[in-house]
Design a protein around this motif. Structure first.
Motif, PDB file in Angstrom:
ATOM      1  N   UNK A 102      14.768   4.125  -5.351  1.00 46.63           N
ATOM      2  CA  UNK A 102      16.095   3.927  -5.967  1.00 46.63           C
ATOM      3  C   UNK A 102      17.028   5.086  -5.636  1.00 46.63           C
ATOM      4  N   UNK A 103      16.478   6.281  -5.656  1.00 49.60           N
ATOM      5  CA  UNK A 103      17.290   7.462  -5.367  1.00 49.60           C
ATOM      6  C   UNK A 103      17.781   7.442  -3.914  1.00 49.60           C
ATOM      7  N   UNK A 104      16.908   7.051  -2.975  1.00 47.99           N
ATOM      8  CA  UNK A 104      17.320   6.947  -1.572  1.00 47.99           C
ATOM      9  C   UNK A 104      18.427   5.907  -1.437  1.00 47.99           C
ATOM     10  N   UNK A 105      18.260   4.758  -2.087  1.00 45.98           N
ATOM     11  CA  UNK A 105      19.270   3.698  -2.036  1.00 45.98           C
ATOM     12  C   UNK A 105      20.603   4.199  -2.582  1.00 45.98           C
ATOM     13  N   UNK A 106      20.565   4.901  -3.723  1.00 41.56           N
ATOM     14  CA  UNK A 106      21.781   5.396  -4.341  1.00 41.56           C
ATOM     15  C   UNK A 106      22.453   6.445  -3.464  1.00 41.56           C
ATOM     16  N   UNK A 107      21.669   7.378  -2.932  1.00 44.39           N
ATOM     17  CA  UNK A 107      22.241   8.446  -2.092  1.00 44.39           C
ATOM     18  C   UNK A 107      22.853   7.873  -0.810  1.00 44.39           C
TER      19      UNK A 107
ATOM     20  N   UNK B 126      19.136  14.496   2.795  1.00 41.60           N
ATOM     21  CA  UNK B 126      17.918  14.079   3.495  1.00 41.60           C
ATOM     22  C   UNK B 126      16.807  15.112   3.315  1.00 41.60           C
ATOM     23  N   UNK B 127      17.142  16.383   3.379  1.00 42.80           N
ATOM     24  CA  UNK B 127      16.137  17.434   3.197  1.00 42.80           C
ATOM     25  C   UNK B 127      15.557  17.386   1.790  1.00 42.80           C
ATOM     26  N   UNK B 128      16.416  17.194   0.791  1.00 44.99           N
ATOM     27  CA  UNK B 128      15.945  17.116  -0.592  1.00 44.99           C
ATOM     28  C   UNK B 128      15.057  15.899  -0.804  1.00 44.99           C
ATOM     29  N   UNK B 129      15.462  14.747  -0.256  1.00 46.91           N
ATOM     30  CA  UNK B 129      14.673  13.519  -0.414  1.00 46.91           C
ATOM     31  C   UNK B 129      13.324  13.632   0.302  1.00 46.91           C
ATOM     32  N   UNK B 130      13.320  14.249   1.477  1.00 50.42           N
ATOM     33  CA  UNK B 130      12.046  14.456   2.185  1.00 50.42           C
ATOM     34  C   UNK B 130      11.130  15.393   1.402  1.00 50.42           C
TER      35      UNK B 130
ATOM     36  N   UNK C 165       7.917   3.602   4.865  1.00 49.51           N
ATOM     37  CA  UNK C 165       9.221   2.955   4.706  1.00 49.51           C
ATOM     38  C   UNK C 165      10.281   3.916   4.166  1.00 49.51           C
ATOM     39  N   UNK C 166       9.897   4.732   3.176  1.00 47.73           N
ATOM     40  CA  UNK C 166      10.854   5.697   2.622  1.00 47.73           C
ATOM     41  C   UNK C 166      11.251   6.736   3.669  1.00 47.73           C
ATOM     42  N   UNK C 167      10.288   7.217   4.414  1.00 44.39           N
ATOM     43  CA  UNK C 167      10.563   8.201   5.461  1.00 44.39           C
ATOM     44  C   UNK C 167      11.522   7.611   6.500  1.00 44.39           C
ATOM     45  N   UNK C 168      11.287   6.366   6.886  1.00 40.70           N
ATOM     46  CA  UNK C 168      12.152   5.689   7.854  1.00 40.70           C
ATOM     47  C   UNK C 168      13.555   5.502   7.289  1.00 40.70           C
ATOM     48  N   UNK C 169      13.665   5.098   6.015  1.00 34.33           N
ATOM     49  CA  UNK C 169      14.975   4.900   5.397  1.00 34.33           C
ATOM     50  C   UNK C 169      15.764   6.206   5.330  1.00 34.33           C
ATOM     51  N   UNK C 170      15.088   7.308   5.063  1.00 35.82           N
ATOM     52  CA  UNK C 170      15.758   8.610   5.031  1.00 35.82           C
ATOM     53  C   UNK C 170      16.247   8.972   6.432  1.00 35.82           C
ATOM     54  N   UNK C 171      15.393   8.764   7.444  1.00 34.13           N
ATOM     55  CA  UNK C 171      15.795   9.061   8.833  1.00 34.13           C
ATOM     56  C   UNK C 171      17.002   8.238   9.255  1.00 34.13           C
ATOM     57  N   UNK C 172      16.960   6.946   8.986  1.00 35.19           N
ATOM     58  CA  UNK C 172      18.069   6.068   9.370  1.00 35.19           C
ATOM     59  C   UNK C 172      19.343   6.473   8.627  1.00 35.19           C
TER      60      UNK C 172
ATOM     61  N   UNK D  31       0.840  -1.202   0.000  1.00 39.25           N
ATOM     62  CA  UNK D  31       0.000   0.000   0.000  1.00 39.25           C
ATOM     63  C   UNK D  31       0.872   1.249   0.000  1.00 39.25           C
ATOM     64  N   UNK D  32       0.389   2.288  -0.632  1.00 40.81           N
ATOM     65  CA  UNK D  32       1.181   3.508  -0.783  1.00 40.81           C
ATOM     66  C   UNK D  32       1.530   4.110   0.571  1.00 40.81           C
ATOM     67  N   UNK D  33       0.606   4.050   1.527  1.00 40.51           N
ATOM     68  CA  UNK D  33       0.902   4.586   2.861  1.00 40.51           C
ATOM     69  C   UNK D  33       2.085   3.852   3.487  1.00 40.51           C
ATOM     70  N   UNK D  34       2.163   2.553   3.277  1.00 42.45           N
ATOM     71  CA  UNK D  34       3.278   1.767   3.809  1.00 42.45           C
ATOM     72  C   UNK D  34       4.585   2.138   3.109  1.00 42.45           C
TER      73      UNK D  34
END
Length: 123
Positions: free
Chosen positions: A109-114, A70-74, A51-58, A44-47
């Motif tokens: 993919x962008x979060x993973x690459x960054x 992190x600011x740009x990705x958020x 998950x993306x928000x958590x990955x950026x925080x971590x 689901x999109x909410x999930x």
């Protein structure tokens, strides 16, 4: 005096009973077919947003992402959430759902690459 105190209490009690009934009626709105049940492995999109928000925080906490990254990705994630809300106003079509999936995949993919780029530092 007793009547003056009882009337507001009755009005308040009646209003508190009516509000949950309205809220529950709104939560059962039909938004078309349930894609979560029809597609194997589909999140689901909410999930996905969570998950993306958590990955950026971590990534920011452990130093894999700089503050600027992190600011740009958020910001990109928030734009996606706004787009999702605008799509949901008329109900999500299959094309809109696919567009959101594609955009979430690209951001993932962008979060993973960054997170893997070491912020320009050598190992």
């Amino acid at each position: 005096m007793f009547k003056k105190a009882i009337i507001p209490a009755l009005v308040l009690a009646a209003a508190s009973v009516a509000v949950p009934a309205v809220a529950s009626a709104q939560s059962h709105r039909y938004d078309g077919p349930r894609y979560e049940q029809n597609h194997r492995g589909w999140q689901p999109i909410a999930q996905r947003k969570h998950n993306l928000d958590r990955r950026i925080d971590v990534g920011q906490r452990n130093g894999q992402l700089s503050r600027r990254e992190a600011t740009r990705l958020r910001g990109q994630l928030n734009e996606l959430v706004r787009l999702e809300y605008s799509y949901q106003r008329g109900g999500l079509t299959v094309r809109e759902r696919n567009d959101l999936d594609r955009r979430y995949d690209n951001l993932s993919r962008q979060v993973r690459w960054e997170r893997a780029d070491n912020n320009g530092r050598r190992r």
